[in-house]
Design a protein around this motif. Structure first.
Motif, mmCIF file in Angstrom:
data_model
loop_
_atom_site.group_PDB
_atom_site.id
_atom_site.type_symbol
_atom_site.label_atom_id
_atom_site.label_comp_id
_atom_site.label_asym_id
_atom_site.label_seq_id
_atom_site.Cartn_x
_atom_site.Cartn_y
_atom_site.Cartn_z
ATOM 1 N N ASN A 40 28.054 39.362 42.015
ATOM 2 C CA ASN A 40 29.256 38.557 41.809
ATOM 3 C C ASN A 40 30.421 39.478 41.497
ATOM 4 O OD1 ASN A 40 31.324 36.885 40.547
ATOM 5 N ND2 ASN A 40 29.788 35.271 40.487
ATOM 6 N N VAL A 41 31.478 39.426 42.317
ATOM 7 C CA VAL A 41 32.689 40.213 42.099
ATOM 8 C C VAL A 41 33.829 39.235 41.842
ATOM 9 C CG1 VAL A 41 34.314 41.877 43.076
ATOM 10 C CG2 VAL A 41 31.867 42.090 43.562
ATOM 11 N N GLY A 42 34.376 39.289 40.631
ATOM 12 C CA GLY A 42 35.386 38.313 40.240
ATOM 13 C C GLY A 42 36.693 38.457 40.980
ATOM 14 N N ALA A 43 37.166 39.692 41.202
ATOM 15 C CA ALA A 43 38.449 39.917 41.875
ATOM 16 C C ALA A 43 38.371 41.219 42.655
ATOM 17 C CB ALA A 43 39.582 39.959 40.864
ATOM 18 N N TYR A 44 38.487 41.122 43.987
ATOM 19 C CA TYR A 44 38.444 42.299 44.856
ATOM 20 C C TYR A 44 39.832 42.573 45.403
ATOM 21 C CZ TYR A 44 37.923 44.928 49.185
ATOM 22 O OH TYR A 44 38.082 45.845 50.188
ATOM 23 N N SER A 45 40.345 43.791 45.167
ATOM 24 C CA SER A 45 41.695 44.148 45.610
ATOM 25 C C SER A 45 41.699 45.426 46.440
ATOM 26 C CB SER A 45 42.619 44.320 44.393
ATOM 27 O OG SER A 45 42.664 43.155 43.611
ATOM 28 N N GLY A 46 40.564 45.810 46.994
ATOM 29 C CA GLY A 46 40.465 47.061 47.734
ATOM 30 C C GLY A 46 40.930 46.944 49.166
ATOM 31 N N HIS A 47 40.713 48.050 49.923
ATOM 32 C CA HIS A 47 41.179 48.097 51.308
ATOM 33 C C HIS A 47 40.043 48.134 52.324
ATOM 34 C CE1 HIS A 47 40.755 52.315 49.931
ATOM 35 N NE2 HIS A 47 40.313 52.527 51.155
ATOM 36 N N HIS A 48 38.796 48.146 51.845
ATOM 37 C CA HIS A 48 37.658 48.066 52.768
ATOM 38 C C HIS A 48 36.440 47.582 51.997
ATOM 39 C CE1 HIS A 48 34.187 49.388 55.197
ATOM 40 N NE2 HIS A 48 34.996 49.185 56.225
ATOM 41 N N ALA A 49 35.764 46.569 52.544
ATOM 42 C CA ALA A 49 34.581 46.018 51.886
ATOM 43 C C ALA A 49 33.475 45.818 52.912
ATOM 44 C CB ALA A 49 34.904 44.695 51.205
ATOM 45 N N ARG A 50 32.258 46.172 52.498
ATOM 46 C CA ARG A 50 31.085 45.958 53.347
ATOM 47 C C ARG A 50 30.018 45.267 52.520
ATOM 48 N NH1 ARG A 50 26.003 48.074 54.909
ATOM 49 N NH2 ARG A 50 26.009 49.300 52.978
ATOM 50 N N LEU A 51 29.528 44.125 53.021
ATOM 51 C CA LEU A 51 28.474 43.366 52.364
ATOM 52 C C LEU A 51 27.288 43.288 53.310
ATOM 53 C CD1 LEU A 51 30.645 40.372 51.032
ATOM 54 C CD2 LEU A 51 30.157 42.549 49.891
ATOM 55 N N ASN A 52 26.192 43.931 52.907
ATOM 56 C CA ASN A 52 24.971 43.935 53.711
ATOM 57 C C ASN A 52 23.895 43.198 52.921
ATOM 58 O OD1 ASN A 52 23.022 44.431 55.596
ATOM 59 N ND2 ASN A 52 22.844 46.611 55.190
ATOM 60 N N VAL A 53 23.552 41.979 53.362
ATOM 61 C CA VAL A 53 22.698 41.094 52.564
ATOM 62 C C VAL A 53 21.432 40.770 53.353
ATOM 63 C CG1 VAL A 53 22.548 38.905 51.332
ATOM 64 C CG2 VAL A 53 24.745 40.102 51.483
ATOM 65 N N THR A 54 20.281 41.170 52.791
ATOM 66 C CA THR A 54 18.998 40.803 53.390
ATOM 67 C C THR A 54 18.482 39.503 52.794
ATOM 68 O OG1 THR A 54 18.474 43.126 53.767
ATOM 69 C CG2 THR A 54 16.638 41.583 53.799
ATOM 70 N N SER A 55 18.703 39.308 51.507
ATOM 71 C CA SER A 55 18.333 38.085 50.821
ATOM 72 C C SER A 55 19.170 38.007 49.557
ATOM 73 C CB SER A 55 16.834 38.103 50.485
ATOM 74 O OG SER A 55 16.444 36.883 49.879
ATOM 75 N N GLY A 56 19.012 36.924 48.801
ATOM 76 C CA GLY A 56 19.800 36.776 47.587
ATOM 77 C C GLY A 56 21.169 36.186 47.877
ATOM 78 N N SER A 57 22.106 36.379 46.946
ATOM 79 C CA SER A 57 23.420 35.775 47.115
ATOM 80 C C SER A 57 24.528 36.714 46.665
ATOM 81 C CB SER A 57 23.520 34.462 46.321
ATOM 82 O OG SER A 57 23.489 34.715 44.920
ATOM 83 N N VAL A 58 25.655 36.643 47.364
ATOM 84 C CA VAL A 58 26.860 37.392 47.020
ATOM 85 C C VAL A 58 28.016 36.414 46.887
ATOM 86 C CG1 VAL A 58 28.554 39.107 47.773
ATOM 87 C CG2 VAL A 58 26.124 39.496 48.185
ATOM 88 N N ARG A 59 28.747 36.516 45.778
ATOM 89 C CA ARG A 59 29.953 35.718 45.551
ATOM 90 C C ARG A 59 31.100 36.678 45.259
ATOM 91 N NH1 ARG A 59 26.932 32.877 47.482
ATOM 92 N NH2 ARG A 59 26.142 30.816 46.856
ATOM 93 N N MET A 60 32.205 36.522 45.962
ATOM 94 C CA MET A 60 33.332 37.431 45.771
ATOM 95 C C MET A 60 34.639 36.697 46.004
ATOM 96 S SD MET A 60 34.033 41.146 47.525
ATOM 97 C CE MET A 60 34.706 40.609 49.098
ATOM 98 N N ALA A 61 35.645 37.022 45.199
ATOM 99 C CA ALA A 61 36.983 36.464 45.362
ATOM 100 C C ALA A 61 37.939 37.600 45.684
ATOM 101 C CB ALA A 61 37.426 35.729 44.103
ATOM 102 N N ALA A 62 38.536 37.558 46.881
ATOM 103 C CA ALA A 62 39.530 38.561 47.262
ATOM 104 C C ALA A 62 40.899 38.140 46.734
ATOM 105 C CB ALA A 62 39.565 38.717 48.775
ATOM 106 N N THR A 63 41.696 39.108 46.330
ATOM 107 C CA THR A 63 43.045 38.827 45.847
ATOM 108 C C THR A 63 44.056 39.074 46.968
ATOM 109 O OG1 THR A 63 43.564 41.072 45.093
ATOM 110 C CG2 THR A 63 42.286 39.653 43.595
ATOM 111 N N SER A 64 45.315 38.745 46.719
ATOM 112 C CA SER A 64 46.365 38.971 47.709
ATOM 113 C C SER A 64 46.623 40.464 47.913
ATOM 114 C CB SER A 64 47.647 38.273 47.269
ATOM 115 O OG SER A 64 48.075 38.738 45.993
ATOM 116 N N GLN A 65 46.195 41.311 46.965
ATOM 117 C CA GLN A 65 46.375 42.755 47.113
ATOM 118 C C GLN A 65 45.303 43.378 48.010
ATOM 119 O OE1 GLN A 65 46.555 41.315 43.832
ATOM 120 N NE2 GLN A 65 48.762 41.197 44.266
ATOM 121 N N ALA A 66 44.229 42.655 48.289
ATOM 122 C CA ALA A 66 43.185 43.178 49.166
ATOM 123 C C ALA A 66 43.729 43.348 50.579
ATOM 124 C CB ALA A 66 41.983 42.244 49.168
#
Length: 270
Positions: free
Chosen positions: A209-235
């Motif tokens: 779980n990522v509460g606030a993502y403001s970066g310039h490159h993101a990679r999510l590689n998911v085999t199982s489980g769960s990912v929750r992420m909120a991107a901001t306007s700065q991303a």
């Protein structure tokens, strides 16, 4: 109690590379601190935990600090981890565990000892050389970076890290704010409040779980489980999602360059 102070004879931010398979890890980033400090402790004065602290290897090369805490007696080789409904069971070595009519029967090469939160509670040997939890507490100056490799230790990071690399088989990682985040999660959970730089997640099971993502490159590689992420306007830049199974939900990503490849599971990007 057994305590060992790890000397860090350099001024300014450091790069800490810590391998510690069990116990607890606490990292505190203090912008007023000029010199890092680290302490390993356990309640026992003798036995496997105390020996592990004494046998911990430490090397300092410039601003790079490498710490290796050896496995406790019995080791963690041959691990099998089962996660269901937020609960995790880890099996290694031994022979096995049976639950019959509410009674727990343990057999194994280690003598069938019972531990609760790292403390031995075996009726036939209540004292002995008990395995007690090892705690690592690290205080770091601002702009420091950390790499943590663990099996089941819980890790907590407070303050702002320039970069965090995490490789966990189980357990939980929580962090306030990081610049770059690279996490490889086999099970357990990772909770990060803010990520301001590149983000790279490889998840086999468990949750991220990522509460606030403001970066310039993101990679999510998911085999199982769960990912929750909120991107901001700065991303900005690219968001790549590769889901073989499991669940991915990213909000606030409408302005990003999204690339997705989904074999099964559920992916929602808005």
């Amino acid at each position: 109690m057994t305590e060992r102070i790890i000397p860090v004879d350099v001024i300014g931010p450091i790069a800490l590379d810590l391998t510690m398979n069990t116990g607890s890890i606490r990292v505190v980033v203090d912008p007023t601190l000029k010199q890092a400090r680290m302490v390993l402790t356990t309640e026992a004065t003798s036995g496997p935990s105390a020996d592990a602290i004494r046998d911990t290897t430490v090397s300092l090369n410039g601003q790079n600090l490498r710490v290796r805490v050896p496995d406790l007696a019995g080791g963690m080789s041959g691990i099998t981890t089962v996660s269901r409904g937020g609960y995790t069971m880890t099996f290694s070595g031994g022979n096995g565990v049976q639950i019959i009519n509410g009674n727990v029967h343990i057999t194994g090469h280690g003598g069938g000892k019972v531990f609760v939160n790292g403390r031995e509670v075996t009726a036939t040997d209540p004292a002995g050389d008990a395995v007690t939890p090892i705690s690592a507490v690290v205080h770091l100056p601002a702009k420091s970076v950390v790499a943590i490799s663990t099996h089941t230790a819980n890790a907590v990071v407070t303050g702002v890290l320039a970069r965090l690399e995490y490789d966990g088989t189980s357990g939980m990682l929580t962090a306030d704010r990081v610049g770059d985040l690279e996490a490889t999660v086999t099970s357990g959970s990772v909770i990060v409040g803010e990520v301001n730089g590149p983000l790279d997640i490889s998840l086999t099971s468990g949750s991220v779980n990522v509460g606030a993502y403001s970066g310039h490159h993101a990679r999510l590689n998911v085999t199982s489980g769960s990912v929750r992420m909120a991107a901001t306007s700065q991303a900005s830049g690219r968001l790549s999602v590769n889901a073989t199974s499991g669940s991915v939900r990213v909000t606030g990503a409408g302005h990003l360059n999204v690339r997705r490849r989904v074999t099964s599971g559920h992916v929602q990007i808005s």
